[in-house]
Design an enzyme around this catalytic site. Structure first.
Site, mmCIF file in Angstrom:
data_model
loop_
_atom_site.group_PDB
_atom_site.id
_atom_site.type_symbol
_atom_site.label_atom_id
_atom_site.label_comp_id
_atom_site.label_asym_id
_atom_site.label_seq_id
_atom_site.Cartn_x
_atom_site.Cartn_y
_atom_site.Cartn_z
ATOM 1 N N GLU A 251 51.330 -11.093 18.832
ATOM 2 C CA GLU A 251 51.565 -9.842 18.102
ATOM 3 C C GLU A 251 53.040 -9.796 17.733
ATOM 4 O O GLU A 251 53.904 -9.944 18.594
ATOM 5 C CB GLU A 251 51.143 -8.635 18.954
ATOM 6 C CG GLU A 251 49.638 -8.535 19.109
ATOM 7 C CD GLU A 251 48.872 -8.572 17.795
ATOM 8 O OE1 GLU A 251 49.327 -7.959 16.809
ATOM 9 O OE2 GLU A 251 47.830 -9.250 17.723
ATOM 10 N N CYS B 119 57.437 -1.737 16.954
ATOM 11 C CA CYS B 119 56.859 -2.573 15.896
ATOM 12 C C CYS B 119 56.105 -1.686 14.911
ATOM 13 O O CYS B 119 55.952 -2.025 13.749
ATOM 14 C CB CYS B 119 55.920 -3.602 16.518
ATOM 15 S SG CYS B 119 54.730 -2.841 17.613
HETATM 16 P P1 NAP Z 1 61.828 -11.720 20.518
HETATM 17 O O1 NAP Z 1 63.265 -11.953 20.337
HETATM 18 O O2 NAP Z 1 60.873 -12.520 19.697
HETATM 19 O O3 NAP Z 1 61.534 -11.960 22.073
HETATM 20 C C1 NAP Z 1 60.249 -11.761 22.627
HETATM 21 C C2 NAP Z 1 60.107 -12.631 23.854
HETATM 22 O O4 NAP Z 1 60.142 -14.007 23.445
HETATM 23 C C3 NAP Z 1 61.245 -12.459 24.868
HETATM 24 O O5 NAP Z 1 60.726 -12.566 26.166
HETATM 25 C C4 NAP Z 1 62.128 -13.639 24.542
HETATM 26 O O6 NAP Z 1 62.933 -14.044 25.623
HETATM 27 C C5 NAP Z 1 61.096 -14.704 24.234
HETATM 28 N N1 NAP Z 1 61.589 -15.850 23.484
HETATM 29 C C6 NAP Z 1 62.712 -15.958 22.737
HETATM 30 N N2 NAP Z 1 62.798 -17.203 22.204
HETATM 31 C C7 NAP Z 1 61.698 -17.887 22.626
HETATM 32 C C8 NAP Z 1 61.199 -19.206 22.413
HETATM 33 N N3 NAP Z 1 61.828 -20.093 21.649
HETATM 34 N N4 NAP Z 1 60.045 -19.559 22.999
HETATM 35 C C9 NAP Z 1 59.358 -18.675 23.746
HETATM 36 N N5 NAP Z 1 59.793 -17.421 23.999
HETATM 37 C C10 NAP Z 1 60.939 -17.030 23.437
HETATM 38 O O7 NAP Z 1 61.445 -10.193 20.291
HETATM 39 P P2 NAP Z 1 62.109 -8.901 20.949
HETATM 40 O O8 NAP Z 1 63.444 -8.672 20.338
HETATM 41 O O9 NAP Z 1 62.003 -8.974 22.427
HETATM 42 O O10 NAP Z 1 61.105 -7.757 20.471
HETATM 43 C C11 NAP Z 1 61.166 -7.158 19.221
HETATM 44 C C12 NAP Z 1 60.141 -7.757 18.287
HETATM 45 O O11 NAP Z 1 58.854 -7.630 18.858
HETATM 46 C C13 NAP Z 1 60.065 -7.036 16.955
HETATM 47 O O12 NAP Z 1 59.909 -7.983 15.931
HETATM 48 C C14 NAP Z 1 58.823 -6.185 17.102
HETATM 49 O O13 NAP Z 1 58.215 -5.831 15.877
HETATM 50 C C15 NAP Z 1 57.954 -7.071 17.911
HETATM 51 N N6 NAP Z 1 56.916 -6.318 18.613
HETATM 52 C C16 NAP Z 1 55.636 -6.417 18.150
HETATM 53 C C17 NAP Z 1 54.633 -5.688 18.757
HETATM 54 C C18 NAP Z 1 53.219 -5.757 18.269
HETATM 55 O O14 NAP Z 1 52.332 -5.320 18.985
HETATM 56 N N7 NAP Z 1 52.977 -6.294 17.093
HETATM 57 C C19 NAP Z 1 54.942 -4.860 19.835
HETATM 58 C C20 NAP Z 1 56.266 -4.802 20.289
HETATM 59 C C21 NAP Z 1 57.238 -5.541 19.669
HETATM 60 P P3 NAP Z 1 64.476 -13.581 25.724
HETATM 61 O O15 NAP Z 1 64.457 -12.105 25.861
HETATM 62 O O16 NAP Z 1 64.953 -14.286 26.932
HETATM 63 O O17 NAP Z 1 65.132 -14.046 24.463
#
Ligand code: NAP
Length: 526
Positions: free
Chosen positions: A296, A330
């Site tokens: 997601e 999101c």
């Molecule tokens: P993110 O930067 O993509 O990080 C999400 C998770 O992925 C974190 O645990 C992060 O770890 C990890 N991660 C980072 N790089 C990775 C890699 N190369 N391989 C595997 N995992 C990795 O997102 P965020 O800033 O936490 O959250 C915001 C985003 O989430 C927004 O785009 C929002 O729209 C989306 N979101 C979507 C939904 C939905 O239901 N569609 C709900 C909530 C949020 P680190 O923290 O250690 O970097």
């Protein structure tokens, strides 16, 4: 639909959403203030990795800060390396055969207990969300309540799925369908619903009989550590899950690519989601399965304000959707598409309301908006505001908020063109682009003019237009005459189209199926 389910022979009441604590009641306010003080008393504590039930320390540490006061350390955590990530997957794989044989009823019971324990510690969890994620009191309350809902809902769903399924029985045959768990699930969570989303993905993994490796966001590891405590107290066996804190870019690939990882359940940004999907698709030597990815991702959600809208209702809905939790959902409204007939009036009413919003530390319940999550987010949001100044007309925003926290005042840009970056790219902050529409048809075209497809809302009193939008507005979660945030478990299964993800529909009847595989069994009768 009410779900009939039994645990230990007793039937469970039908699922209902956890009620919200009313903070206008003086005693509730006082209790929340106590919880904030208690949590503050635990600031700076060190938490270990949990690998197969064993606490593990690493040389490098991960420091979690209070975004309202970044000089405050909320928790000190371990910074896992790919070696610990691999050990966590190995350990989950070793325990999978035993856990997968644990009866569904027992797993559901543990999950109901998890919900009950969080309910008992609700204000404490609220306080952690205020201090570590910068959520205001009502936003924290909604997050923790949703987490409880996931426990109560998925526990019932698992019992339903473990029960018999109506099949056609061929003459002389007994025909059955049973659902089996998949194996090791890697759960990678974002910071913006640091309890609800982390818990939802983890408990769906565990209740369906899979073992879990949990990788929380580096911004909210303390909330994850507290959640792990609850899982253990609720009876989930220590080796059924591992908690691996550390940088996603360092341990993420190791977790996703591991030979024994069976599936990845991810919520986060588009780019990380796509990378995970790509890496998971490449089989490792000796790999026996096609890895499943439940992802997601981001959104660029629009609210259409039609010429036949109740304008006050629309302004209130856009305000809550765009600026609740500082626009860091999101599902947040980042585009308001407004019929020309109401455009100037809409902007004026919204501007007046936005300028009255209070921004400051999340701990202070007078503030409608707290800080954004970290310094990087602050910088990105400010860059988008500079872009917006070139692409649109600044209606309000841009003033300084005092204090050391990562504060941004809510921003409105008007006259933003569909090709503008502000119209197309996810900002993930309190920045709203407003665009005029010639008519309802044009408004729908504009709303769909995005690679994302998560949430959307339409304000109109015209039933014909509602029918039109039902068919044409291409989003996973569509709302009429209400805000586009605040999906409720059981009522609004959540997940998006296109680059918003795999439309997994968390909190709905299809969700758990993605964590299992179905086996058809036919027996010729003598
Ligand atoms: P993110 O930067 O993509 O990080 C999400 C998770 O992925 C974190 O645990 C992060 O770890 C990890 N991660 C980072 N790089 C990775 C890699 N190369 N391989 C595997 N995992 C990795 O997102 P965020 O800033 O936490 O959250 C915001 C985003 O989430 C927004 O785009 C929002 O729209 C989306 N979101 C979507 C939904 C939905 O239901 N569609 C709900 C909530 C949020 P680190 O923290 O250690 O970097």
């Amino acid at each position: 639909m009410s779900i009939q389910a039994t645990v230990e022979g007793r039937s469970l009441p039908a699922f209902r959403n956890e009620p919200y604590t009313d903070f206008s009641v003086a005693s509730h306010r006082a209790a929340m203030e106590d919880a904030l003080r208690n949590v503050r008393g635990q600031f700076g504590r060190e938490y270990d990795l949990l690998i197969g039930g064993q606490p593990v320390k690493t040389a490098e540490k991960l420091i979690s800060r209070n975004p309202s006061r970044p000089s405050e350390t909320v928790g000190v955590h371990q910074m896992a390396t790919p070696a610990e990530a691999a050990r966590a997957v190995e350990s989950a794989a070793a325990f999978f055969p035993e856990w997968s044989r644990t009866p569904a009823e027992e797993r559901s019971r543990m999950l109901l207990r998890t919900g009950e324990l969080i309910r008992q510690r609700k204000l404490e969890f609220n306080a952690w969300l205020v201090q570590e994620a910068g959520k205001t009191w009502p936003e924290a309350e909604a997050d923790v309540s949703e987490a409880i809902d996931f426990c109560d809902y998925y526990a019932r769903e698992m019992l339903r799925l473990a029960g018999p399924h109506p099949m056609l029985h061929l003459p002389g045959e007994r025909d059955e369908l049973v659902y089996l768990p998949l194996g090791v699930g890697v759960v990678i969570a974002p910071w913006n619903f640091p309890l609800a989303i982390l818990l939802g993905m983890t408990t769906a993994t565990l209740v369906t009989g899979n073992t879990a490796v949990i990788k929380p966001s580096s911004d909210t590891p303390t909330i994850a550590a507290k959640f792990a405590e609850v899982l253990l107290e609720a009876g989930f066996p220590p080796p059924s899950f591992s908690l691996v804190t550390g940088s996603g870019s360092k341990v993420g690939d190791a977790l996703v690519q591991h030979l024994k990882t069976r599936f990845v359940c991810f919520t986060g940004s588009r780019d990380v989601g796509l990378r995970i999907n790509e890496l998971a698709a490449r089989p490792q030597a000796g790999q026996l399965w096609i890895k499943r990815v439940i992802a997601e991702m981001g959104g660029k959600d629009a609210i259409i304000v039609d010429s036949e809208a109740d304008l006050n209702l629309a302004v209130t809905g856009v305000l809550a959707s765009a600026y609740g939790y500082q626009g860091q959902k999101c599902s947040a409204c980042s585009r308001a598409i407004v019929d020309r007939a109401l455009y100037d009036d809409f902007l004026e009413r919204l501007r007046a309301k936005v300028e009255a919003l209070k921004v400051g530390p999340a701990e202070d319940p007078d503030n409608y908006m707290g800080p954004v999550i970290n310094e990087k987010a602050l910088k990105t949001i400010n860059e988008y505001i500079e872009i917006g100044e070139k692409e649109g007309r600044l209606v309000t925003g841009r003033s300084h908020v005092s204090g050391e926290g990562y504060f941004v005042r809510p921003v409105i840009f008007a006259d933003v063109e569909p090709r503008a970056r502000l119209f197309q790219e996810e900002v993930f902050g309190p920045v709203l682009a407003v665009t005029p529409a010639r008519d309802f048809n044009h408004a729908l075209e504009l709303a769909n003019d995005t690679e994302y497809g998560l949430t959307g809302a339409v304000y109109t009193k015209n039933p014909r237009k509602i029918a039109e939008a039902r068919n044409r507005f291409f989003v996973g979660n569509l709302y009429f005459n209400r805000k586009c945030t605040g999906a409720m478990v059981g009522a609004h299964p959540f997940g998006g189209f296109n680059m918003s993800g795999t439309d997994s529909k968390a909190g709905g009847p299809d969700y758990l199926l993605q964590f299992m595989q179905a086996k058809s069994i036919a027996e010729k009768l003598p």
